[in-house]
Design a protein around this motif. Sequence first.
Motif, PDB file in Angstrom:
ATOM      1  N   ILE A  37      -2.365  -9.144 -21.761  1.00  0.00           N
ATOM      2  CA  ILE A  37      -2.584 -10.223 -20.803  1.00  0.00           C
ATOM      3  C   ILE A  37      -3.062  -9.714 -19.438  1.00  0.00           C
ATOM      4  O   ILE A  37      -3.535 -10.510 -18.626  1.00  0.00           O
ATOM      5  N   ALA A  38      -2.983  -8.426 -19.156  1.00  0.00           N
ATOM      6  CA  ALA A  38      -3.447  -7.900 -17.870  1.00  0.00           C
ATOM      7  C   ALA A  38      -3.645  -6.409 -17.987  1.00  0.00           C
ATOM      8  O   ALA A  38      -3.029  -5.733 -18.837  1.00  0.00           O
ATOM      9  N   SER A  39      -4.531  -5.902 -17.115  1.00  0.00           N
ATOM     10  CA  SER A  39      -4.807  -4.461 -17.069  1.00  0.00           C
ATOM     11  C   SER A  39      -4.900  -4.035 -15.612  1.00  0.00           C
ATOM     12  O   SER A  39      -5.311  -4.815 -14.744  1.00  0.00           O
ATOM     13  N   GLY A  40      -4.512  -2.796 -15.353  1.00  0.00           N
ATOM     14  CA  GLY A  40      -4.559  -2.270 -13.999  1.00  0.00           C
ATOM     15  C   GLY A  40      -4.702  -0.777 -14.008  1.00  0.00           C
ATOM     16  O   GLY A  40      -4.821  -0.133 -15.066  1.00  0.00           O
ATOM     17  N   GLY A  41      -4.706  -0.196 -12.796  1.00  0.00           N
ATOM     18  CA  GLY A  41      -4.877   1.243 -12.674  1.00  0.00           C
ATOM     19  C   GLY A  41      -3.690   2.021 -13.193  1.00  0.00           C
ATOM     20  O   GLY A  41      -3.820   3.202 -13.517  1.00  0.00           O
ATOM     21  N   MET A  42      -2.506   1.376 -13.268  1.00  0.00           N
ATOM     22  CA  MET A  42      -1.317   2.071 -13.735  1.00  0.00           C
ATOM     23  C   MET A  42      -1.060   1.862 -15.221  1.00  0.00           C
ATOM     24  O   MET A  42      -0.249   2.562 -15.808  1.00  0.00           O
ATOM     25  N   GLY A  43      -1.758   0.919 -15.849  1.00  0.00           N
ATOM     26  CA  GLY A  43      -1.535   0.662 -17.268  1.00  0.00           C
ATOM     27  C   GLY A  43      -1.857  -0.788 -17.595  1.00  0.00           C
ATOM     28  O   GLY A  43      -2.555  -1.485 -16.848  1.00  0.00           O
ATOM     29  N   ASP A  44      -1.359  -1.230 -18.729  1.00  0.00           N
ATOM     30  CA  ASP A  44      -1.623  -2.572 -19.222  1.00  0.00           C
ATOM     31  C   ASP A  44      -0.315  -3.357 -19.330  1.00  0.00           C
ATOM     32  O   ASP A  44       0.776  -2.786 -19.430  1.00  0.00           O
ATOM     33  N   VAL A  45      -0.478  -4.689 -19.378  1.00  0.00           N
ATOM     34  CA  VAL A  45       0.653  -5.586 -19.567  1.00  0.00           C
ATOM     35  C   VAL A  45       0.383  -6.387 -20.836  1.00  0.00           C
ATOM     36  O   VAL A  45      -0.686  -6.996 -20.978  1.00  0.00           O
ATOM     37  N   TRP A  46       1.389  -6.391 -21.731  1.00  0.00           N
ATOM     38  CA  TRP A  46       1.259  -7.071 -22.992  1.00  0.00           C
ATOM     39  C   TRP A  46       2.319  -8.162 -23.101  1.00  0.00           C
ATOM     40  O   TRP A  46       3.427  -8.029 -22.572  1.00  0.00           O
ATOM     41  N   ARG A  47       1.936  -9.225 -23.818  1.00  0.00           N
ATOM     42  CA  ARG A  47       2.941 -10.189 -24.259  1.00  0.00           C
ATOM     43  C   ARG A  47       3.452  -9.724 -25.608  1.00  0.00           C
ATOM     44  O   ARG A  47       2.669  -9.518 -26.535  1.00  0.00           O
ATOM     45  N   GLY A  48       4.753  -9.513 -25.680  1.00  0.00           N
ATOM     46  CA  GLY A  48       5.334  -8.970 -26.907  1.00  0.00           C
ATOM     47  C   GLY A  48       6.527  -9.782 -27.363  1.00  0.00           C
ATOM     48  O   GLY A  48       6.894 -10.805 -26.772  1.00  0.00           O
ATOM     49  N   THR A  49       7.156  -9.316 -28.432  1.00  0.00           N
ATOM     50  CA  THR A  49       8.306  -9.989 -29.024  1.00  0.00           C
ATOM     51  C   THR A  49       9.425  -8.979 -29.224  1.00  0.00           C
ATOM     52  O   THR A  49       9.203  -7.889 -29.804  1.00  0.00           O
ATOM     53  N   ASP A  50      10.600  -9.350 -28.705  1.00  0.00           N
ATOM     54  CA  ASP A  50      11.792  -8.550 -28.965  1.00  0.00           C
ATOM     55  C   ASP A  50      12.306  -8.952 -30.340  1.00  0.00           C
ATOM     56  O   ASP A  50      12.876 -10.042 -30.520  1.00  0.00           O
ATOM     57  N   GLN A  51      12.105  -8.077 -31.333  1.00  0.00           N
ATOM     58  CA  GLN A  51      12.444  -8.421 -32.704  1.00  0.00           C
ATOM     59  C   GLN A  51      13.948  -8.427 -32.952  1.00  0.00           C
ATOM     60  O   GLN A  51      14.396  -8.966 -33.967  1.00  0.00           O
ATOM     61  N   VAL A  52      14.725  -7.881 -32.045  1.00  0.00           N
ATOM     62  CA  VAL A  52      16.176  -7.900 -32.208  1.00  0.00           C
ATOM     63  C   VAL A  52      16.741  -9.224 -31.714  1.00  0.00           C
ATOM     64  O   VAL A  52      17.545  -9.869 -32.406  1.00  0.00           O
ATOM     65  N   LEU A  53      16.342  -9.632 -30.539  1.00  0.00           N
ATOM     66  CA  LEU A  53      16.844 -10.874 -29.947  1.00  0.00           C
ATOM     67  C   LEU A  53      15.940 -12.070 -30.223  1.00  0.00           C
ATOM     68  O   LEU A  53      16.328 -13.204 -29.960  1.00  0.00           O
ATOM     69  N   GLY A  54      14.743 -11.817 -30.755  1.00  0.00           N
ATOM     70  CA  GLY A  54      13.841 -12.912 -31.089  1.00  0.00           C
ATOM     71  C   GLY A  54      13.328 -13.673 -29.876  1.00  0.00           C
ATOM     72  O   GLY A  54      13.180 -14.903 -29.931  1.00  0.00           O
ATOM     73  N   ARG A  55      13.035 -13.014 -28.780  1.00  0.00           N
ATOM     74  CA  ARG A  55      12.522 -13.675 -27.568  1.00  0.00           C
ATOM     75  C   ARG A  55      11.227 -13.017 -27.131  1.00  0.00           C
ATOM     76  O   ARG A  55      10.946 -11.848 -27.441  1.00  0.00           O
TER      77      ARG A  55
END
Length: 474
Positions: free
Chosen positions: A18-36
Motif C-alpha cells: 500500500i505504500a513505498s518509501g526510502g526506508m522500505g515498503d508498507v504492506w496490508r497483511g493478515t495476522d494468521q494467529v489472531l485473524g486480524r
Amino acid sequence: MLSPGVQLGNRYRLDERIASGGMGDVWRGTDQVLGRTVAVKSLLPALLDEPGFAERFRGEARTMATINHPGVVDVYDFGNDQHIAFLIMEYVEGDPLSATLSRVGRLTPARTMALVAQAADALHAAHVKGIVHRDVKPGNLLVRPNGTLVLTDFGIARSELVGQLTAAGSVLGTASYISPEQATGQVATPASDVYALGVVAYQCLAGRRPFEGDNPLDIAMRHVRETPRPLPSDIPPQVCALVERAMAKDPKDRWQSAAVLAGAARQLKAALSRQARGGAGQAAPISAAPASPAPGRAAPISAAPASPAPGRAQVPPRAAPLVSPAAPVAPHRPATAPPPNRPPVAQPLNRPPVAQPPRPTVVAPAAAGYPRGAATVPSAYSPQPTSSRNAPKRSRSGMVFLVIVLGVLVVVCSGVVSYKLRNSLNVMPGGVSVSAVTSEALRPDGRDDPAGTAYRRLDQLRPDGDETITSEGR
C-alpha cells in the motif's frame, strides 16, 4: 524480493503493498494467529548491515508499543525473517494526507488547524516517551474517514544510513520537510518534529511545499538559508503567524513543545469555526502557549476572547429604541377615578383646557435572556393617579356672584314673558278679558272712533267664562 502471499515469521501474510518509501515498503497483511488485518512495515535489507541497528530498532519498537494515544499507531510486534526486518502495526482505514493533497490541492485554514492539532498531540505523546519521529510528512499522516488523524512510522530514521540515502535521492519527500538542524548534521530533537509539522501545515494552506529544488541536497540547504515564500493572501494572519513560528530557523524561536503548538492550533481552529458560523469579522487572536516567548521574539497570537473578571456582571448591549426620537409618542395614561368621599368640583364655564406638552417615550434597554424584538416596558415614566391638589382653585366669592347673576337673569326673563303674554291676551285689570268694543262712529280703517260718537258699548267676558257683561255709555 517480497511479493503478495509471502509469510514473515510464519505468522504474517503479505496481501497488498500500500505504500513505498526510502526506508522500505508498507504492506496490508493478515495476522494468521489472531485473524486480524495488520500493517506490515518492511525495512530495507541494507539497514540490517549497519552495526547496532537491529538492537536500536528493537528497543524503539518496544518503546513505541508503550505509547497509548489515539493519534499514534499501535505497534503489535517486530521481527527479522529472511534477512528482512519488519514491524507489525495497527492497520488504519484511511488515506494518507499526501493523497488528499494530490487530489484537492489545498485545505481550508480551519481543516488544516484541526489536523495540525491532532498531529501535534500525537507527537507530544511520543516526545514524552523520549521518541523523536524524525520523518514527519504528509505520507506518514493517515486520515480516517471520520476526520481523525493517526501518525505512523516512528523512530526508523535514526540510522546513519539515512544521510547516504538522502544524498542518493532516495528520500526526496523527507528532504522537503527536514529541519535546518537536521540538514546541517545535528541531532534531531522534538523541535525538529515541530518544524516538520509546520512545513506540512504550509503545504496544506498553500498547495505547495515551501522549498523546491533539483535534488534533495539543494532542498535541504534551502531550509537552512532561505525564507519560505509568503502564504496566499486569503490565509488569516493568525494562521500565517502560527506556521511561521513553527518554521523558525532557530529551534529556540519555535513553539516550546508540540503540546503548546497543539493548543494554539486547536484554539485557532475554534475561532475560525465561530467566524464561519457568525459570518462577520476576523478570527480573534489566540493564546497558544502558557509560557511567554523569549525576549525579542514574536509574541504568540491569541484566539480566545477575553473573559470577564470573576464576579462581575456583564452589561447587555443597548437595544435600539422602538420609537423614533423625532416623533415622540405620548404614553397612554389610564383613566383614574375621583377619590372616594370627596364631592366633585365644578368646572368653570367657557374655560379652554390647558394643553400639556407631550412626554417623550423612554424605552428601557432589552433585558438579557429575552428574544430580540420583544416589547419592553418603559421604566423612566409610570403614570400616577390624578390628585385633587392639581385641580384649579376657585374662590367662594366668584361662586356667589355667579348665583346672583343667574337669579337676576331668571327674574328678568320671567317679567318679559309675563308682559308679552298679557299684551297678547288683552287682559284688563281685574281679570276681565275684552272681547269686543263697538260705537256709533267708525274711523276710516274700520275701528271705533270714541271721539266722534256719543254712544259706546263694551262687551266683557267674566273670568269663569259662563256669561258676558255689557256696559253702555260715553
